[in-house]
Design a protein around this motif. Structure first.
Motif, PDB file in Angstrom:
ATOM      1  N   HIS A  26     -27.464 -23.573   2.616  1.00 30.41           N
ATOM      2  CA  HIS A  26     -25.968 -23.758   2.230  1.00 30.41           C
ATOM      3  C   HIS A  26     -24.869 -23.439   3.435  1.00 30.41           C
ATOM      4  N   LEU A  27     -23.862 -24.149   3.432  1.00 32.41           N
ATOM      5  CA  LEU A  27     -22.926 -24.161   4.681  1.00 32.41           C
ATOM      6  C   LEU A  27     -21.691 -23.479   4.337  1.00 32.41           C
ATOM      7  N   THR A  28     -21.252 -22.672   5.247  1.00 31.76           N
ATOM      8  CA  THR A  28     -20.200 -21.600   4.942  1.00 31.76           C
ATOM      9  C   THR A  28     -19.037 -21.700   6.056  1.00 31.76           C
ATOM     10  N   LYS A  29     -17.737 -21.354   5.863  1.00 31.11           N
ATOM     11  CA  LYS A  29     -16.671 -21.009   6.815  1.00 31.11           C
ATOM     12  C   LYS A  29     -15.827 -20.124   5.961  1.00 31.11           C
ATOM     13  N   PRO A  30     -15.669 -19.075   6.889  1.00 31.37           N
ATOM     14  CA  PRO A  30     -14.801 -17.897   6.195  1.00 31.37           C
ATOM     15  C   PRO A  30     -13.396 -18.372   5.815  1.00 31.37           C
ATOM     16  N   SER A  31     -12.760 -19.297   6.705  1.00 33.79           N
ATOM     17  CA  SER A  31     -11.440 -19.457   6.316  1.00 33.79           C
ATOM     18  C   SER A  31     -11.291 -20.981   6.508  1.00 33.79           C
ATOM     19  N   ALA A  32     -11.037 -21.708   5.443  1.00 35.85           N
ATOM     20  CA  ALA A  32     -10.657 -23.005   5.449  1.00 35.85           C
ATOM     21  C   ALA A  32      -9.458 -23.607   6.367  1.00 35.85           C
ATOM     22  N   ALA A  61     -33.786 -19.128  14.458  1.00 35.27           N
ATOM     23  CA  ALA A  61     -32.851 -18.158  13.518  1.00 35.27           C
ATOM     24  C   ALA A  61     -32.634 -18.628  12.440  1.00 35.27           C
ATOM     25  N   THR A  62     -32.795 -17.880  11.309  1.00 34.37           N
ATOM     26  CA  THR A  62     -32.394 -18.393   9.881  1.00 34.37           C
ATOM     27  C   THR A  62     -30.796 -18.718   9.624  1.00 34.37           C
ATOM     28  N   LEU A  63     -29.891 -17.883  10.490  1.00 27.78           N
ATOM     29  CA  LEU A  63     -28.595 -17.995  10.495  1.00 27.78           C
ATOM     30  C   LEU A  63     -28.300 -18.813  11.533  1.00 27.78           C
ATOM     31  N   VAL A  64     -27.560 -20.069  11.251  1.00 27.62           N
ATOM     32  CA  VAL A  64     -27.307 -20.983  12.399  1.00 27.62           C
ATOM     33  C   VAL A  64     -25.972 -21.127  12.558  1.00 27.62           C
ATOM     34  N   LYS A  65     -25.339 -20.810  13.542  1.00 29.34           N
ATOM     35  CA  LYS A  65     -23.773 -21.177  13.897  1.00 29.34           C
ATOM     36  C   LYS A  65     -23.573 -22.401  14.386  1.00 29.34           C
ATOM     37  N   GLY A  66     -22.629 -23.063  13.918  1.00 30.43           N
ATOM     38  CA  GLY A  66     -22.211 -24.393  14.447  1.00 30.43           C
ATOM     39  C   GLY A  66     -20.806 -24.540  14.928  1.00 30.43           C
ATOM     40  N   ILE A  67     -20.518 -25.832  15.098  1.00 30.85           N
ATOM     41  CA  ILE A  67     -19.127 -26.048  15.467  1.00 30.85           C
ATOM     42  C   ILE A  67     -18.160 -25.667  14.553  1.00 30.85           C
ATOM     43  N   ASN A  68     -16.760 -25.541  14.928  1.00 36.02           N
ATOM     44  CA  ASN A  68     -15.601 -25.441  14.050  1.00 36.02           C
ATOM     45  C   ASN A  68     -15.815 -24.190  13.128  1.00 36.02           C
ATOM     46  N   GLY A  69     -16.434 -23.431  13.510  1.00 36.39           N
ATOM     47  CA  GLY A  69     -16.549 -22.106  12.588  1.00 36.39           C
ATOM     48  C   GLY A  69     -17.818 -22.066  11.535  1.00 36.39           C
TER      49      GLY A  69
END
Lengths: 114, 115
Positions: A75-81, A54-62
């Motif tokens: 690119h790495l993203t997280k909705p809420s720091a 899958a092109t969208l990869v989910k990881g740990i810690n959100g």
């Protein structure tokens, strides 16, 4: 030859804000891509990996990352720091050959302001 | 799962002596282990790749006679810094990879200070 470029050696966000850490790669073959996090005086911890599924990869810690072949980006993203996200982040690429060596980007230091 | 340990976590030695750093994969068999060096505020620099039962492959510019690597088993690799000098002071990190997988799992690192 493979290479990784992380745009921005330092990124600062407010707590609760979106985190976006940029990574562009260069590879002549389909790449395997990784994001690692490093806290001070510690080793690296694997956040997530892209291995041609899958092109969208989910990881740990959100955290999550999207593989975009047309843009050669991961690119790495997280909705809420969160304050605990403050650390050094490394993007890395492997072509699966050369004994599985990883090529690392220069790293991006993430600061989170209260 | 996929835990890698390093020992010692920090070491101080005198110039001219040798220091051995151990890297162990605790819950998996690591056919390949890697040794990195990291300077403050910098990325990781790969020093060498070691495969179990084989001689290590060193990166260009890394002195193989100074940084001796042994990968005697599927769970243990060692790095020996011989005749250490102050310029060898650094943070050394190992990693391990399982056969068929491309991600590496990293140890916590060893801080070496040569006085």
């Amino acid at each position: 030859a493979q290479s990784v470029t992380q745009l921005g050696s330092h990124v600062s966000v407010s707590e609760g804000a979106l985190v976006l850490l940029r990574c562009n790669y260069s590879s002549s073959v389909p790449p395997y891509l990784f994001w690692y996090v490093q806290y001070p005086n510690q080793g690296l911890q694997l956040l997530l990996k892209y291995t041609s599924a899958a092109t969208l990869v989910k990881g740990i810690n959100g955290f999550e990352a999207e593989f975009k072949k047309s843009e050669t980006s991961f690119h790495l993203t997280k909705p809420s720091a969160h304050m605990s996200d403050a650390a050094e982040y490394f993007c890395a690429v492997s072509d699966g050959n050369q004994g599985g060596k990883l090529i690392f980007g220069q790293g991006t230091e993430l600061s989170v302001k209260p | 799962g996929a835990v890698v340990s390093q020992h010692p976590s920090w070491v101080i030695c005198k110039s001219g002596t040798s220091v051995k750093i151990e890297c162990r994969s605790l819950d998996f068999q690591a056919t390949t282990m890697f040794w990195y060096r990291q300077f403050p505020k910098q990325s990781l620099m790969l020093m060498a790749t070691s495969n179990e039962g084989s001689k290590a492959t060193y990166e260009q510019g890394v002195e193989k006679d100074k940084f001796l690597i042994n990968h005697a088993s599927l769970t243990l690799s060692t790095l020996t810094v011989t005749s250490a000098h102050p310029e060898d002071s650094s943070f050394y990190i190992c990693s391990a990879r399982m056969t068929g997988f491309y991600e590496q799992y990293f140890g916590p690192g060893t801080r070496l200070t040569v006085t």
